[in-house]
Design an enzyme around this catalytic site. Structure first.
Site, short mmCIF file in Angstrom:
data_model
loop_
_atom_site.label_atom_id
_atom_site.label_comp_id
_atom_site.label_asym_id
_atom_site.label_seq_id
_atom_site.Cartn_x
_atom_site.Cartn_y
_atom_site.Cartn_z
N SER A 43 10.85 4.72 4.35
CA SER A 43 12.30 4.54 4.43
C SER A 43 12.67 3.29 5.22
CB SER A 43 12.93 5.76 5.09
OG SER A 43 12.31 6.02 6.34
N LEU A 44 11.88 2.98 6.25
CA LEU A 44 12.24 1.89 7.15
C LEU A 44 11.37 0.65 6.98
CD1 LEU A 44 12.74 3.99 10.42
CD2 LEU A 44 14.39 3.53 8.60
N ALA A 45 10.25 0.77 6.28
CA ALA A 45 9.31 -0.35 6.22
C ALA A 45 8.38 -0.18 5.03
CB ALA A 45 8.49 -0.42 7.51
N GLN A 46 7.57 -1.20 4.79
CA GLN A 46 6.50 -1.09 3.80
C GLN A 46 5.25 -1.74 4.38
OE1 GLN A 46 9.10 -2.92 0.87
NE2 GLN A 46 7.58 -4.54 0.51
N ASP B 120 5.84 13.42 11.69
CA ASP B 120 6.08 13.01 10.30
C ASP B 120 4.79 13.13 9.49
OD1 ASP B 120 7.67 12.22 8.23
OD2 ASP B 120 7.65 10.09 8.71
N LEU C 185 0.85 -1.20 0.00
CA LEU C 185 0.00 0.00 0.00
C LEU C 185 0.87 1.25 0.00
CD1 LEU C 185 -2.54 -1.12 2.75
CD2 LEU C 185 -3.05 -0.89 0.31
N GLY C 186 2.00 1.14 0.65
CA GLY C 186 2.93 2.26 0.71
C GLY C 186 4.29 1.77 1.16
N THR C 187 5.32 2.47 0.72
CA THR C 187 6.69 2.11 1.11
C THR C 187 7.35 3.33 1.71
OG1 THR C 187 6.81 0.55 -0.73
CG2 THR C 187 8.88 1.18 0.31
#
Length: 517
Positions: A162-165, A312, A158-160
């Site tokens: 910097s640290l995870a997806q 964020d 669904l989204g990516t």
């Protein structure tokens, strides 16, 4: 500094950190050679060397007058080329580098626009890992095969970030969830990456002594461990949900704790569109001004009252949807990074904003100094906080909508004071750095929604500032009479704010009626 000297500095830094970095990174990355420290360090060192050469050879080496148009145009070209080099490094090394790139992209007005615009792609197009890597982390952390837990997991994220997806999935009982899975080698890379960045920033400081970037390293070193702990993110989500449980339009996805670890976070799945998706907003009959007003209320409350700030708020982390009530809901995602503001800082920042709104230069100087910025830099600090020019601040930012010409002037003039901006970022109270990032991301959302400079937003913020200041005074007052006086003073201040903005709204309405006739 010559290119030869820069090369020597890079060489010594590489030798000094290579052995330790290689050993730590090999173990942490399960011997994936492309991710070990020496490889990542070498990429970063080469990029910094290339950027240094671009400026030294193609800009400073030309001997141009720094006030000339030719110099300014050439500087913009060098900024753009260097930003593209930096973007390439972030996308190749991934992980912590993307997080730093996203932080730079959030500092609109505070860094050269060429860097900000180039790095903004990282907010929505961070590199994606294959689904096999996702399965690997789930197996390691949840101690089961993924399909013992989930009926389905959509392979496309669904989204990516910097640290995870994040992947949409369905549990065996049919519940639809969102599963956030950390990139598999990022924890092994993080320590070495942060040490590498510290070396490279020191080198850049030697090359460009007028720019101070240690604040960026310090912030990253402090924030990355928090963001890598998904259990902490779950606790942050529950804390802010409890804090705003009385706000029916704010939705925080619930955490499913038995499927959550430090690297896997499972939450309820919530539908919605990104806050900057104007097509979605228009198709679903959502009022952009309502979205901006609610975000303004939420963040004013977080910053000036609660002192616990979601830090964020880029568009991928804020969703909107039309509610059954007929208005819109705000869905707040990604709770890994929060600013915890001390009461002292919160009150000083509130006082600083009130001094800006009151156009009180003496108070601006005082509260600016209390936040770490002393002397005549208080004016620049006010411009950085508000995103407006000094002339507009003196005329009253709550009465002046930001025109296209003002924005162009702001963007044109700020590059001329980048060393001073760098100095402000280096000296300011550390709690202010995440607030800068938050402010700029929120301004970016308002710019996209075309809802900037709403009087309602200034009214809400002024009220929150007053409540913050007077609440602190109430806490310090012991006598009943003293408490009564402070409470009455707060009531009177809030009444005057409401009256003032009501009169401004009425005056603006009269102007519009005159123009329409």
């Amino acid at each position: 500094m010559t290119s030869l000297k820069l090369s020597r500095l890079l060489k010594y830094s590489l030798i000094g950190s290579a052995a330790i970095g290689t050993a730590v990174s090999l173990h942490g990355n399960q011997y994936q050679l492309n991710s070990i420290g020496i490889v990542r360090l070498s990429r970063a060192a080469v990029t910094v060397f290339q950027i240094g050469v671009i400026y030294k050879k193609d800009l400073y080496g030309k001997g141009l007058d720094k006030n000339s148009q030719e110099y300014k145009e050439l500087k913009s070209i060098c900024h753009k080329r260097s930003a593209e080099k930096l973007l390439e490094l972030c996308c190749t090394n991934k992980g912590t580098y993307i997080k730093v790139g996203q932080h730079l992209a959030a500092l609109d007005y505070l860094l050269p626009s060429e860097y900000v615009q180039t790095m903004k792609v990282l907010h929505s197009h961070a590199p994606t890992n294959p689904i096999e890597d996702v399965y690997k982390v789930i197996r390691e952390d949840l101690k089961k095969d993924p399909f013992e837990i989930f009926q389905t997991i959509e392979p496309e994220p669904l989204g990516t970030a910097s640290l995870a997806q994040v992947h949409k999935a369905t549990l065996t009982d049919g519940t639809v969830v969102a599963v956030k899975v950390q990139h598999p080698y990022i924890q092994g890379n993080a320590r070495v990456d942060l040490k590498t960045m510290e070396y490279l920033v020191k080198i850049m400081s030697w090359v460009f002594p007028e720019f101070k970037f240690q604040w960026l390293v310090d912030e990253t070193k402090k924030n990355i461990p928090q963001e890598l702990n998904f259990e902490q993110e779950g606790h942050n989500a529950e804390k802010v949900a409890k804090m705003f449980e009385h706000v029916e339009w704010l939705k925080i996805p619930k955490v499913i704790w038995d499927l959550t670890t430090s690297r896997v976070l499972t939450m309820e799945f919530v539908e919605g569109g990104q806050v900057n998706d104007l097509k979605y907003i228009n198709e679903h009959g959502i009022d952009p001004f309502e979205v901006s007003d609610k975000l303004g209320k939420l963040y004013s409350q977080m910053i000036f009252i609660n002192g616990f700030v979601h830090s964020d708020p880029h568009p991928g982390n804020i969703f909107v949807k039309r509610s059954e009530r007929g208005d819109c809901d705000i869905i707040l995602l990604d709770h890994g990074l929060y600013a915890n503001l001390s009461d002292e800082f919160r009150v000083e920042y509130a006082n600083f904003w009130l001094s800006i709104l009151n156009r009180d230069r003496k108070a601006m100087r005082l509260h600016s100094a209390n936040l770490g910025i002393k002397g005549d830099l208080y004016g620049l600090f006010a411009c950085m906080v508000t995103g407006r020019t000094w002339d507009t601040i003196l005329k009253g930012i709550d009465q002046q909508k930001q025109s296209k010409s003002e924005k162009e002037l702001f963007q044109r003039e700020f590059p001329n004071v980048l060393p001073q901006i760098s100095g402000v970022l280096d000296k300011v109270n550390r709690q202010m750095l995440l607030i800068f990032k938050t402010n700029d991301l929120m301004r970016g959302i308002e710019h996209t929604l075309k809802t900037s400079a709403r009087m309602g937003a200034f009214c809400v913020m002024s009220q929150c500032c007053v409540k913050s200041v007077y609440s602190e005074r109430l806490c310090k007052e012991n006598s009943k009479i003293g408490k009564f006086k402070i409470a009455f003073a707060q009531f009177w201040a809030l009444f005057k704010i409401k009256l003032y903005y009501s009169m401004l709204s009425l005056r603006q309405l009269c102007k519009l009626q005159i123009l329409s006739t």
